[in-house]
Design a protein around this motif. Structure first.
Motif, mmCIF file in Angstrom:
data_model
loop_
_atom_site.group_PDB
_atom_site.id
_atom_site.type_symbol
_atom_site.label_atom_id
_atom_site.label_comp_id
_atom_site.label_asym_id
_atom_site.label_seq_id
_atom_site.Cartn_x
_atom_site.Cartn_y
_atom_site.Cartn_z
ATOM 1 N N ASP A 31 -52.501 -55.858 86.208
ATOM 2 C CA ASP A 31 -53.772 -56.456 86.624
ATOM 3 C C ASP A 31 -54.515 -55.475 87.529
ATOM 4 O O ASP A 31 -54.183 -55.318 88.701
ATOM 5 N N THR A 32 -55.507 -54.811 86.982
ATOM 6 C CA THR A 32 -56.247 -53.786 87.725
ATOM 7 C C THR A 32 -56.800 -54.323 89.038
ATOM 8 O O THR A 32 -56.750 -53.641 90.065
ATOM 9 N N TYR A 33 -57.313 -55.551 89.022
ATOM 10 C CA TYR A 33 -57.878 -56.143 90.240
ATOM 11 C C TYR A 33 -56.775 -56.341 91.290
ATOM 12 O O TYR A 33 -56.968 -56.072 92.474
ATOM 13 N N THR A 35 -54.068 -54.674 91.722
ATOM 14 C CA THR A 35 -53.578 -53.428 92.319
ATOM 15 C C THR A 35 -54.439 -53.014 93.509
ATOM 16 O O THR A 35 -53.973 -52.279 94.367
ATOM 17 N N GLN A 36 -55.676 -53.515 93.566
ATOM 18 C CA GLN A 36 -56.593 -53.131 94.635
ATOM 19 C C GLN A 36 -56.886 -54.229 95.649
ATOM 20 O O GLN A 36 -57.532 -53.955 96.662
ATOM 21 N N SER A 84 -52.746 -56.967 79.987
ATOM 22 C CA SER A 84 -52.685 -55.533 80.236
ATOM 23 C C SER A 84 -53.700 -54.814 79.355
ATOM 24 O O SER A 84 -53.828 -55.131 78.168
ATOM 25 N N PRO A 85 -54.411 -53.848 79.905
ATOM 26 C CA PRO A 85 -55.380 -53.105 79.092
ATOM 27 C C PRO A 85 -54.771 -52.517 77.819
ATOM 28 O O PRO A 85 -55.439 -52.439 76.790
#
Length: 152
Positions: A31-33, A35-36, A84-85
């Motif tokens: 989850d890209t969001y 991770t940040q 996942s992308p």
């Protein structure tokens, strides 16, 4: 990753099950969001602990997850779907939505997305959800579109 009984098989290669605390690092990583943003990491952890997180798994790898609650006016609500992308456009999100429908304990299952998120709108329509309304003023200049699927 620990093996748990599948809730919903997507195909011979995929299954969907409840998330475990051992899954949390993998869910955050896909989850890209998350991770940040610490708030998303906490949200994922809490959803897993409350057994509100469904996880799509193939070859012991987490490919996506969905958070299902019963907090939307006492109806089922898909709070979040993340794939996942590297696994997108392979039926994972549709499988997660089907599993959410099967696990839903109410007659109506709701979901929502921003008006700008055309991919999610297409996903919900493909999964059999129909438009149910609009909420303004959550995100500036980007209304929330609400969808429903009648399951009971």
């Amino acid at each position: 990753m620990p093996h748990a009984s599948p809730l919903f098989p997507i195909s011979l290669n995929w299954l969907i099950r409840h998330g475990t605390t051992e899954d949390v690092p993998a869910l955050i990583a896909l989850d890209t969001y998350a991770t940040q943003h610490a708030s998303r990491r906490d949200f994922i952890h809490d959803a897993v602990v409350r057994q509100q997180c469904l996880v799509a798994v193939a070859a012991d790898q987490c490919a996506g997850y969905l958070v299902l609650t019963n907090d939307f006016f006492s109806h089922g609500f898909v709070e979040l779907v993340v794939v996942s992308p590297t696994q997108q456009r392979q039926g994972v999100a549709l499988g997660l939505l089907a599993a959410a429908e099967a696990a839903c304990k109410t007659a109506k299952l709701f979901a929502s997305t921003n008006a700008s998120n055309t991919a999610s709108q297409s996903l919900f329509k493909k999964a059999g959800f129909v438009p149910s309304g609009r909420i303004d003023n959550l995100d500036e200049h980007d209304p929330e579109l609400v969808y429903v699927k009648f399951v009971g």
